[in-house]
Scaffold this motif. Structure first.
Motif, PDB file in Angstrom:
ATOM      1  N   VAL A   9      -9.030  12.867  -0.376  1.00  0.00           N
ATOM      2  CA  VAL A   9      -8.654  12.666  -1.767  1.00  0.00           C
ATOM      3  C   VAL A   9      -8.060  13.936  -2.370  1.00  0.00           C
ATOM      4  O   VAL A   9      -7.359  13.882  -3.362  1.00  0.00           O
ATOM      5  N   SER A  10      -8.355  15.101  -1.764  1.00  0.00           N
ATOM      6  CA  SER A  10      -7.755  16.346  -2.225  1.00  0.00           C
ATOM      7  C   SER A  10      -7.984  17.439  -1.183  1.00  0.00           C
ATOM      8  O   SER A  10      -8.819  17.302  -0.307  1.00  0.00           O
ATOM      9  N   VAL A  11      -7.206  18.489  -1.310  1.00  0.00           N
ATOM     10  CA  VAL A  11      -7.371  19.694  -0.500  1.00  0.00           C
ATOM     11  C   VAL A  11      -7.325  20.869  -1.458  1.00  0.00           C
ATOM     12  O   VAL A  11      -6.422  20.956  -2.286  1.00  0.00           O
ATOM     13  N   SER A  12      -8.318  21.753  -1.389  1.00  0.00           N
ATOM     14  CA  SER A  12      -8.330  22.907  -2.282  1.00  0.00           C
ATOM     15  C   SER A  12      -9.058  24.069  -1.618  1.00  0.00           C
ATOM     16  O   SER A  12      -9.707  23.900  -0.592  1.00  0.00           O
ATOM     17  N   ASN A  13      -8.911  25.223  -2.208  1.00  0.00           N
ATOM     18  CA  ASN A  13      -9.609  26.434  -1.779  1.00  0.00           C
ATOM     19  C   ASN A  13      -9.378  26.784  -0.309  1.00  0.00           C
ATOM     20  O   ASN A  13     -10.304  27.090   0.418  1.00  0.00           O
ATOM     21  N   TYR A  14      -8.144  26.726   0.149  1.00  0.00           N
ATOM     22  CA  TYR A  14      -7.862  27.149   1.510  1.00  0.00           C
ATOM     23  C   TYR A  14      -7.307  28.566   1.494  1.00  0.00           C
ATOM     24  O   TYR A  14      -6.689  29.002   0.540  1.00  0.00           O
ATOM     25  N   ASP A  15      -7.580  29.280   2.558  1.00  0.00           N
ATOM     26  CA  ASP A  15      -7.194  30.681   2.683  1.00  0.00           C
ATOM     27  C   ASP A  15      -6.749  30.895   4.117  1.00  0.00           C
ATOM     28  O   ASP A  15      -6.963  30.040   4.980  1.00  0.00           O
ATOM     29  N   SER A  16      -6.142  32.005   4.417  1.00  0.00           N
ATOM     30  CA  SER A  16      -5.751  32.318   5.788  1.00  0.00           C
ATOM     31  C   SER A  16      -6.014  33.788   6.064  1.00  0.00           C
ATOM     32  O   SER A  16      -6.019  34.611   5.159  1.00  0.00           O
ATOM     33  N   TYR A  17      -6.255  34.078   7.330  1.00  0.00           N
ATOM     34  CA  TYR A  17      -6.504  35.454   7.738  1.00  0.00           C
ATOM     35  C   TYR A  17      -6.194  35.594   9.215  1.00  0.00           C
ATOM     36  O   TYR A  17      -6.099  34.605   9.940  1.00  0.00           O
ATOM     37  N   LEU A  18      -6.031  36.795   9.673  1.00  0.00           N
ATOM     38  CA  LEU A  18      -5.707  37.121  11.052  1.00  0.00           C
ATOM     39  C   LEU A  18      -6.896  37.838  11.652  1.00  0.00           C
ATOM     40  O   LEU A  18      -7.424  38.773  11.046  1.00  0.00           O
ATOM     41  N   THR A  19      -7.359  37.387  12.820  1.00  0.00           N
ATOM     42  CA  THR A  19      -8.496  38.031  13.474  1.00  0.00           C
ATOM     43  C   THR A  19      -8.137  38.410  14.902  1.00  0.00           C
ATOM     44  O   THR A  19      -7.088  38.037  15.414  1.00  0.00           O
ATOM     45  N   GLY A  20      -9.033  39.124  15.537  1.00  0.00           N
ATOM     46  CA  GLY A  20      -8.836  39.527  16.924  1.00  0.00           C
ATOM     47  C   GLY A  20      -8.330  40.951  17.005  1.00  0.00           C
ATOM     48  O   GLY A  20      -8.389  41.722  16.056  1.00  0.00           O
ATOM     49  N   ILE A  21      -7.809  41.307  18.158  1.00  0.00           N
ATOM     50  CA  ILE A  21      -7.245  42.648  18.360  1.00  0.00           C
ATOM     51  C   ILE A  21      -5.827  42.615  17.806  1.00  0.00           C
ATOM     52  O   ILE A  21      -4.911  42.055  18.401  1.00  0.00           O
ATOM     53  N   ASN A  22      -5.646  43.182  16.632  1.00  0.00           N
ATOM     54  CA  ASN A  22      -4.382  43.062  15.915  1.00  0.00           C
ATOM     55  C   ASN A  22      -3.392  44.195  16.182  1.00  0.00           C
ATOM     56  O   ASN A  22      -2.250  44.109  15.781  1.00  0.00           O
ATOM     57  N   LEU A  23      -3.840  45.273  16.796  1.00  0.00           N
ATOM     58  CA  LEU A  23      -2.946  46.393  17.090  1.00  0.00           C
ATOM     59  C   LEU A  23      -2.133  46.832  15.881  1.00  0.00           C
ATOM     60  O   LEU A  23      -0.914  46.898  15.907  1.00  0.00           O
ATOM     61  N   GLU A  24      -2.821  47.038  14.782  1.00  0.00           N
ATOM     62  CA  GLU A  24      -2.225  47.538  13.543  1.00  0.00           C
ATOM     63  C   GLU A  24      -1.374  46.515  12.800  1.00  0.00           C
ATOM     64  O   GLU A  24      -0.666  46.870  11.875  1.00  0.00           O
ATOM     65  N   VAL A  25      -1.389  45.251  13.201  1.00  0.00           N
ATOM     66  CA  VAL A  25      -0.687  44.213  12.457  1.00  0.00           C
ATOM     67  C   VAL A  25      -1.717  43.469  11.629  1.00  0.00           C
ATOM     68  O   VAL A  25      -2.766  43.081  12.119  1.00  0.00           O
ATOM     69  N   ASP A  26      -1.433  43.274  10.358  1.00  0.00           N
ATOM     70  CA  ASP A  26      -2.354  42.589   9.460  1.00  0.00           C
ATOM     71  C   ASP A  26      -1.632  41.430   8.791  1.00  0.00           C
ATOM     72  O   ASP A  26      -0.412  41.313   8.870  1.00  0.00           O
ATOM     73  N   TRP A  27      -2.377  40.573   8.131  1.00  0.00           N
ATOM     74  CA  TRP A  27      -1.833  39.387   7.456  1.00  0.00           C
ATOM     75  C   TRP A  27      -2.303  39.399   6.009  1.00  0.00           C
ATOM     76  O   TRP A  27      -3.475  39.600   5.733  1.00  0.00           O
TER      77      TRP A  27
END
Length: 81
Positions: A9-27
């Motif tokens: 009926v709805s979608v709310s409060n979603y977020d995103s993030y990057l995990t793991g070995i990122n080697l200096e790359v972030d999101w």
């Protein structure tokens, strides 16, 4: 449940993030949108797109410093009965 059937009926409060070995790359999550296929019927699908910025550097107080490029992730969730 709507009419005794599982439905989105709805979608709310979603977020995103990057995990793991990122080697200096972030999101850095910037926003997104959600839509439905077959809304209010069985086997509903919620389509979610999140937008953000990949950063090769650092993020200080929500501000990327360094090399950055736009990114987008798309995912969907389907109800099954």
């Amino acid at each position: 449940m709507v009419n005794k059937k599982p439905q989105f009926v709805s979608v709310s409060n979603y977020d995103s993030y990057l995990t793991g070995i990122n080697l200096e790359v972030d999101w850095l999550h910037k926003g997104g949108k959600a839509s439905f296929s077959k809304k209010n019927s069985t086997k509903d699908t919620a389509n979610i797109t999140v937008d953000g910025v990949y950063v090769l550097g650092v993020i200080i107080a929500g501000h990327p410093i360094g090399f950055k490029w736009n990114g987008s992730w798309k995912r969907s969730l389907t109800l099954k009965k």
